[in-house]
Design an enzyme around this catalytic site. Structure first.
Site, PDB file in Angstrom:
ATOM      1  N   ASP A   8       0.854  -1.193   0.000  1.00  0.00           N
ATOM      2  CA  ASP A   8       0.000   0.000   0.000  1.00  0.00           C
ATOM      3  C   ASP A   8       0.890   1.244   0.000  1.00  0.00           C
ATOM      4  O   ASP A   8       1.768   1.386   0.855  1.00  0.00           O
ATOM      5  CB  ASP A   8      -0.914  -0.010   1.237  1.00  0.00           C
ATOM      6  CG  ASP A   8      -2.010   1.036   1.148  1.00  0.00           C
ATOM      7  OD1 ASP A   8      -3.199   0.666   1.154  1.00  0.00           O
ATOM      8  OD2 ASP A   8      -1.678   2.236   1.072  1.00  0.00           O
ATOM      9  N   ASP A 102      -3.711   2.395  -5.347  1.00  0.00           N
ATOM     10  CA  ASP A 102      -2.434   2.407  -4.615  1.00  0.00           C
ATOM     11  C   ASP A 102      -2.163   1.133  -3.813  1.00  0.00           C
ATOM     12  O   ASP A 102      -1.285   1.122  -2.969  1.00  0.00           O
ATOM     13  CB  ASP A 102      -2.342   3.665  -3.723  1.00  0.00           C
ATOM     14  CG  ASP A 102      -2.915   3.464  -2.339  1.00  0.00           C
ATOM     15  OD1 ASP A 102      -3.925   2.742  -2.219  1.00  0.00           O
ATOM     16  OD2 ASP A 102      -2.346   4.012  -1.386  1.00  0.00           O
ATOM     17  N   GLU A 103      -2.895   0.050  -4.097  1.00  0.00           N
ATOM     18  CA  GLU A 103      -2.612  -1.170  -3.334  1.00  0.00           C
ATOM     19  C   GLU A 103      -2.760  -2.439  -4.176  1.00  0.00           C
ATOM     20  O   GLU A 103      -3.557  -2.484  -5.112  1.00  0.00           O
ATOM     21  CB  GLU A 103      -3.505  -1.269  -2.089  1.00  0.00           C
ATOM     22  CG  GLU A 103      -4.960  -1.233  -2.433  1.00  0.00           C
ATOM     23  CD  GLU A 103      -5.900  -1.359  -1.241  1.00  0.00           C
ATOM     24  OE1 GLU A 103      -5.600  -2.085  -0.278  1.00  0.00           O
ATOM     25  OE2 GLU A 103      -6.963  -0.743  -1.313  1.00  0.00           O
TER      26      GLU A 103
END
Ligand code: TTP
Ligand code: MG
Length: 344
Positions: A8, A102-103
């Site tokens: 993350d 974003d992960e």
């Protein structure tokens, strides 16, 4: 041993903005709309010290920190940075699944996962300037919990033995799937910690959360069977080449198919995937596209086999016309068994 890692990015939009404008690194900054009524998407860690967080209205954030710098959101730029980060992550992974901008989760065979995580963090920071946090465990739920543990630039491992020590003390809101609303619901009936949740039976949880109750019952006991699903983000893998000069020489065309097959094999080995459908694409001198596909019984990833199938398709589709572009793509993807690697 097999591990699942959750990756993350830290303060993602804000970190992207700090790359373009490094002066922001030492100042409290948030990304959002510029009007006071707009909502903050995220804040850098400087701003978080003042209590500023995602989903907070800008006027409220400015009350907490009058010197707050607001930067306007730029989604296309964040998507580009996200691709940079996760293309690098993907290259390491046996199985890769991106779950948001974003992960991502990866599943990977490792002797020393902490060391791997450290070097991945360094690599991503050096090449993209984005800081990431990594959670390591044996299932998705625990890996995600772990990536949040030591943010920013954190690494945390949660093993089977840690489950009974770590989970009971957590506030229920930390359990993925419960969220803020679920948490409020539980608090109303006097349940604050996972320890309290552990006393409830499955039927009670299903009464509160519907189908999600079963999932919650499992994860607070360290059980989560969800696999890392590699085909979720990517339906096909392919490469194409445009010629400097149009050609109708079948030998030249086949030579290109050969080279493209080699490149695809490299990518498939890296990603540990295989495919059952092979397609070729031709663009002629009038920019007319033509595609041909074949689906085979046994999935393949080796350049020789890819070339053999692509070459047969070319023989069918080519009639002496001038060609300006040729490409191969593979779809119907699945994960390869890791054991096959030993035969390479
Ligand atoms: P998150 O990973 O939740 O947050 P983050 O990366 O900013 O910070 P952290 O270090 O705690 O991981 O979300 C990723 C991005 O998604 C975030 O940078 C901005 C965007 N986002 C919104 O636009 N609105 C929101 O409410 C949230 C939570 C995130
Ligand atoms: Mg993040």
């Amino acid at each position: 041993m097999k591990y699942i890692l959750h990756i993350d990015c830290d303060a993602f939009y804000a970190s992207c903005e700090e790359i373009r404008n490094p002066k922001l690194k030492t100042r409290p900054m948030a990304v959002g709309g510029l009007s006071n009524k707009s909502i903050i998407t995220t804040a850098n860690y400087q701003a978080r010290k003042f209590g500023i967080h995602s989903a907070m209205p800008v006027f409220m954030a400015k009350d907490l920190c009058p010197n707050l710098i607001m930067v306007k959101v730029d989604h296309p730029y964040y998507r580009e940075k996200s691709m940079e980060v996760f293309d690098l992550v993907k290259a390491h992974a046996r199985l890769f699944e991106q779950v948001s901008i974003d992960e991502a989760y990866i599943e990977i065979d490792l002797k020393d996962p902490l060391n791997f995580a450290k070097s991945l963090q360094e690599e991503i920071l050096n090449k993209t300037q984005i800081p990431i946090s990594i959670g390591i465990s044996y299932n998705k739920f625990l890996a995600k919990l772990a990536s949040d543990w030591n943010k920013p630039f954190g690494i945390k491992y949660i093993g089977k033995d840690d489950v009974g020590k770590i989970l009971p003390d957590l506030p229920v809101g930390k359990v993925h799937g419960i969220g803020r609303r679920g948490s409020a619901k539980l608090n109303r009936i006097g349940i604050y910690k996972v320890a309290d949740l552990l006393k409830l039976d499955k039927e009670f949880l299903e009464g509160l959360f519907g189908k999600g109750g079963d999932y919650i019952y499992g994860v607070i006991r360290g059980i989560d069977e969800r696999p890392v699903n590699p085909t979720r983000d990517r339906k096909s893998i392919g490469k194409e080449r445009t010629f400097r000069q149009n050609t109708k020489d079948i030998q030249v065309l086949k030579e290109y198919l050969r080279r493209i097959s080699d490149l695809i094999e490299i990518e498939m080995i890296k990603k540990n995937i295989q495919a059952k459908t092979i397609s070729i694409k031709l663009k002629d001198e009038n920019f007319k596209n033509q595609t041909r596909s074949i689906t085979i019984q046994e999935p393949i990833f080796q350049a020789d086999y890819i070339y053999e199938e692509a070459s047969k398709l070319l023989d069918e589709a080519f009639h002496g016309q001038y060609i300006r572009l040729i490409g191969i793509s593979l779809s119907n993807l699945s994960a390869r068994d890791i054991n096959q690697l030993s035969f390479l």
